[in-house]
Design an enzyme around this catalytic site. Sequence first.
Site, PDB file in Angstrom:
ATOM      1  N   CYS A  78       0.854  -1.185   0.000  1.00  0.00           N
ATOM      2  CA  CYS A  78       0.000   0.000   0.000  1.00  0.00           C
ATOM      3  C   CYS A  78       0.889   1.234   0.000  1.00  0.00           C
ATOM      4  O   CYS A  78       1.683   1.424   0.927  1.00  0.00           O
ATOM      5  CB  CYS A  78      -0.869  -0.030   1.258  1.00  0.00           C
ATOM      6  SG  CYS A  78      -1.851   1.441   1.492  1.00  0.00           S
ATOM      7  N   CYS A 192      -0.793   3.529  -6.594  1.00  0.00           N
ATOM      8  CA  CYS A 192      -1.718   2.908  -5.642  1.00  0.00           C
ATOM      9  C   CYS A 192      -1.845   1.472  -6.129  1.00  0.00           C
ATOM     10  O   CYS A 192      -2.051   1.247  -7.336  1.00  0.00           O
ATOM     11  CB  CYS A 192      -3.073   3.610  -5.673  1.00  0.00           C
ATOM     12  SG  CYS A 192      -4.357   2.704  -4.780  1.00  0.00           S
TER      13      CYS A 192
HETATM   14  N1  DGL Z   1      -3.961   0.320  -2.091  1.00  0.00           N
HETATM   15  C1  DGL Z   1      -3.650   1.454  -1.340  1.00  0.00           C
HETATM   16  C2  DGL Z   1      -2.464   2.231  -1.868  1.00  0.00           C
HETATM   17  O1  DGL Z   1      -1.621   1.661  -2.545  1.00  0.00           O
HETATM   18  C3  DGL Z   1      -4.699   2.350  -0.746  1.00  0.00           C
HETATM   19  C4  DGL Z   1      -6.118   2.300  -1.068  1.00  0.00           C
HETATM   20  C5  DGL Z   1      -6.962   2.989  -0.001  1.00  0.00           C
HETATM   21  O2  DGL Z   1      -7.290   2.307   0.979  1.00  0.00           O
HETATM   22  O3  DGL Z   1      -7.250   4.176  -0.122  1.00  0.00           O
HETATM   23  O4  DGL Z   1      -2.320   3.386  -1.619  1.00  0.00           O
END
Ligand code: DGL
Length: 280
Positions: A78, A192
């Site tokens: 993340c 993301c």
């Molecule tokens: N998948 C996450 C990232 O790479 C975040 C998504 C979220 O919960 O806003 O930032």
Amino acid sequence: MIAENQNSKVLVFDSGVGGLTVFHALLEQIPGLEVIFVSDNAGFPYGTRTEYSLIGRVHRVLEQLIIKFSPDLVVVACNSASTVALPSLREKYDIPFVGVVPAIKPAAELSESGHIAMLATPATVSRDYTRQLIADFAPDKEVMLLGSTELVELAEDKVRGISPDSDRLKAILEPLLQNPKADQLDTVVLACTHFPLLMDELKAEMPHIKHWVESGAAIARRVSTLLPQQGQAKQGQELTGKSLHQAWLTGDDANINALKAYLVNLNCDHLQIISIDCHD
Ligand code: DGL
């Protein structure tokens, strides 16, 4: 350190299904690895949280997951969490942590036009960490930033069988595509982990982009350098045909069956809700 040729256990952690893009890359590149994927869907979304709230949440949840699963390595799959929580996690634990941060450096190397877009959550877009990456690795490039939680939601829906609505996608991308220099963009960083799940739809909206940069493969390469060479698939897996991998959620999911079906395609036939104390 784990003995050579034994299967290592890696915990892949995200707020949602974005971590599955990293899970997939690990399975493809490191055979024999045992991967536990945890989506903190009870704490979703991470991309609208303040630094303070996110660091606290990640520590609270990971503390319990590390006790439960005893992983050899943790991937914080993340960007929103990695850009703020990695230093304190590395300080607290002896096991290695691999994070995912915006791939500005490879994007700057790939771009010929010098115009790059970065799609991320609102949190990642606003972080000092991101600003510093741009200053360090793309000082001479024009980097257009777009932070969107809606895009994260579209990816969540897609893995549950709900096709992304193209009008909604157009509206999300509009601020970027209306930029007077948008036609000079040749490189997009997907900062993301959810966004590679929307690769086909994004490419359809931005057909002139030459380079789409995501982090999954690079993360898998990094993980493989930190672990000993993996052994063969465990005997039990060969005998029962059951996959080595597990997926867990921290909260209920109204579409859990659709998610299960998606996971089976990733060679993961175990999905369960985990009971942890994860109140904010
Ligand atoms: N998948 C996450 C990232 O790479 C975040 C998504 C979220 O919960 O806003 O930032």
